[in-house]
Design a protein around this motif. Structure first.
Motif, PDB file in Angstrom:
ATOM      1  N   GLN A 239       5.097  40.565  22.937  1.00  0.00           N
ATOM      2  CA  GLN A 239       3.738  41.088  22.851  1.00  0.00           C
ATOM      3  C   GLN A 239       2.799  40.046  22.256  1.00  0.00           C
ATOM      4  OE1 GLN A 239       3.430  44.652  20.572  1.00  0.00           O
ATOM      5  NE2 GLN A 239       1.211  44.797  20.739  1.00  0.00           N
ATOM      6  N   LYS A 240       3.290  39.424  21.159  1.00  0.00           N
ATOM      7  CA  LYS A 240       2.461  38.389  20.543  1.00  0.00           C
ATOM      8  C   LYS A 240       2.251  37.211  21.496  1.00  0.00           C
ATOM      9  CE  LYS A 240       3.609  39.388  15.734  1.00  0.00           C
ATOM     10  NZ  LYS A 240       4.211  38.877  14.487  1.00  0.00           N
TER      11      LYS A 240
ATOM     12  N   GLU B  12      -3.159  35.578  26.536  1.00  0.00           N
ATOM     13  CA  GLU B  12      -4.490  36.122  26.846  1.00  0.00           C
ATOM     14  C   GLU B  12      -5.569  35.385  26.062  1.00  0.00           C
ATOM     15  OE1 GLU B  12      -5.496  38.343  29.031  1.00  0.00           O
ATOM     16  OE2 GLU B  12      -3.462  38.564  29.813  1.00  0.00           O
TER      17      GLU B  12
ATOM     18  N   GLU C 163      -0.242  38.267  24.049  1.00  0.00           N
ATOM     19  CA  GLU C 163      -1.565  38.248  23.427  1.00  0.00           C
ATOM     20  C   GLU C 163      -2.054  36.814  23.253  1.00  0.00           C
ATOM     21  OE1 GLU C 163      -1.061  40.362  19.850  1.00  0.00           O
ATOM     22  OE2 GLU C 163      -1.051  42.362  20.784  1.00  0.00           O
TER      23      GLU C 163
END
Length: 519
Positions: A417-418, A424, A421
């Motif tokens: 997830q990190k 992104e 992110e």
């Protein structure tokens, strides 16, 4: 008025029995207080009777060196168990002792070692007739009683005398014990049994205290047969002291066995109180807490079981010790019977042997059976508890492993997830950087246009200013005539533009070559 009871030629002999060795300290290890018997005899009895030979007893023993206890001397100077240095270990006689209003007192002492036990033959006697009430003078301030001698295995006092004035021999024996003890014994010895030895009656008294060093055992031997004295030989004396020694050892060991059993009982009681904890632990929902409680309970039960096992082992050793000493007691009793004469009755000594081989051994067997059964029960509990610990440990480890895997999965998901992110953010940053770059490029182009405009204007102005004088020299003819030559003003501007274009292309080519080399 009835005349006071009297006895003739009374002889009181002390037989104390004290452990030289301590098995708990190791094989043949000397007990910490092994020398206390000799010190009590020298410092207590010797001082009370003011006997120089007894007060200096340490100097006369092979187990002392320079007035210090030196047990190695027994191996360096072996003398068949006899510990006195002088006279080949024979009895040390005292100088006559003077007492107020009494006949002169005589005495002697022999010091012996029987196996792992110190003992002595300490005798005091009068060669006269005395009142029974004066027997307390043979026990100055109670110095011959157990509380003063403090021998670890106990002691026996033998009073030998000829009745002079008396009612009955049994009553005379009672009066002798009462006068000798003189209320200086916490538990007064009571009559137990009687017999006949060498034709004369012998009476046994015992306080039967549980603590061997405090137990007061007295034999009163009243001469009835005038031939009795001649049967009391050195061989008999040796048998007697051995018989009493084995008796003391049996009583001491049986007392120790009872103490050991009580300790074991206490441990069993504590173990029984631990058992209900199983149910409480079983209801525990937190597996980690449950496992910890099970391990704590297992450790506590095992510790108590080990302590109980030690007491069981002690009981087994005590049983074997009683067996050995009872056998020795029986052998010595047989030898004494071999010296006895017709009419003798030694049942009072036989009854003690029957007691040792019967009640004492049966009691220890009963105690052992109870403790061993309890051990088996608690051993099963330990096995069950150990199994529960193993099962709970496996389940706990499995759950722990699953938790660790779940945590790893969560960490991986969190990392992914990190990472997403971050991607992104990187993508947004790239887009932002591109936007900023486009803006910068646009601004650069605008700047370049401005510079181009300004440069063009400046260049055009310079060309015009350079060609303007030609207008004055040759005015322009504003009519179309192909036969006329090009006006110098127009030619100057045309050639300037052409030269600027060629020069610009040349510089552009040079710039391209420089960039290629720099790359």
């Amino acid at each position: 008025m009835q005349e006071q009871p009297k006895i003739k030629n009374p002889n009181i002999t002390l037989y104390p029995f004290h452990l030289r060795n301590d098995g708990d300290e190791g094989c043949d290890a000397v007990a910490k207080n092994a020398q206390s018997l000799w010190e009590n005899l020298a410092d207590n009895v010797g001082t009370k009777f003011n006997i120089d030979e007894l007060k200096s007893l340490r100097d006369k023993l092979i187990c002392y060196k320079d007035k210090q206890y030196y047990p190695e001397g027994e191996q360096e100077n072996p003398n068949n168990g006899k510990l006195l240095i002088a006279n080949s270990g024979k009895a040390l006689k005292f100088q006559r002792i003077t007492q107020p209003d009494l006949p002169k007192l005589f005495g002697s002492i022999s010091a012996l070692q029987i196996h792992d036990i110190y003992t002595a033959d300490l005798a005091f006697y009068y060669n006269a007739t005395i009142k029974v009430s004066d027997l307390n003078q043979l026990n100055a301030q109670g110095c011959l009683l157990p509380k003063a001698i403090k021998s670890s295995l106990g002691q026996t006092l033998l009073l030998y005398a000829t009745p002079a004035v008396f009612d009955t021999r049994r009553k005379l024996a009672d009066e002798c014990v009462t006068a000798f003890v003189n209320n200086q014994q916490q538990a007064s010895p009571e009559f137990r049994r009687e017999g006949i030895l060498f034709g004369s009656p012998i009476f046994e008294y015992d306080s039967r205290e549980d603590d061997a060093p405090q137990r007061c055992h007295i034999l009163v031997w009243l001469q009835e047969n005038p031939e009795t004295q001649k049967f009391i030989t050195s061989a008999f004396n040796l048998y007697l002291i051995n018989l009493l020694c084995y008796r003391a050892k049996i009583l001491f060991v049986y007392g120790a066995a009872r103490k050991s059993y009580r300790k074991a009982q206490q441990i069993v009681g504590e173990l029984e109180k631990e058992m209900p904890k199983f149910a409480a632990i079983e209801r525990e929902q937190d597996r980690q807490v449950k496992l910890r409680n099970l391990k704590d309970l297992l450790a506590e039960v095992r510790t108590k079981m080990l302590a109980c096992s030690h007491q069981v082992r002690y009981l087994q050793e005590f049983r074997n010790t009683i067996d050995t000493n009872a056998e020795n007691y029986g052998d010595v009793l047989t030898k004494i019977r071999g010296l006895s004469i017709p009419g003798d009755n030694l049942d009072f000594w036989q009854k003690f042997l029957d007691l040792a081989e019967g009640k004492y051994q049966r009691q220890i067997e009963i105690d052992l059976n109870y403790l061993i059964a309890s051990q088996d029960l608690f051993q099963q509990s330990i096995s069950t508890l150990r199994g529960m610990v193993e099962i709970e440990q496996v389940e706990f480890d499995r759950e722990k492993e699953e938790r660790e895997r779940q945590r790893d999965r969560e960490q991986i998901a969190l990392y992914q997830q990190k990472e997403a992110e971050q991607k992104e953010r990187d993508k947004a940053q790239i887009t932002l950087d591109k936007q900023i770059e486009e803006k910068e490029k646009k601004r650069d182009r605008q700047l370049e246009n401005i510079i181009f405009f300004v440069g063009t204007a400046i260049g055009g102005g310079q060309i015009f200013s350079a060609a303007y004088p030609l207008l004055k020299e040759t005015p322009i003819q504003w009519r179309l005539d192909s036969s006329l030559p090009l006006h110098p003003f127009a030619a100057t501007i045309l050639w300037s533009l052409l030269f600027g274009l060629v020069f610009g292309l040349l510089m552009l080519g040079v710039a391209v070559l420089v960039r290629k080399r720099l790359r």
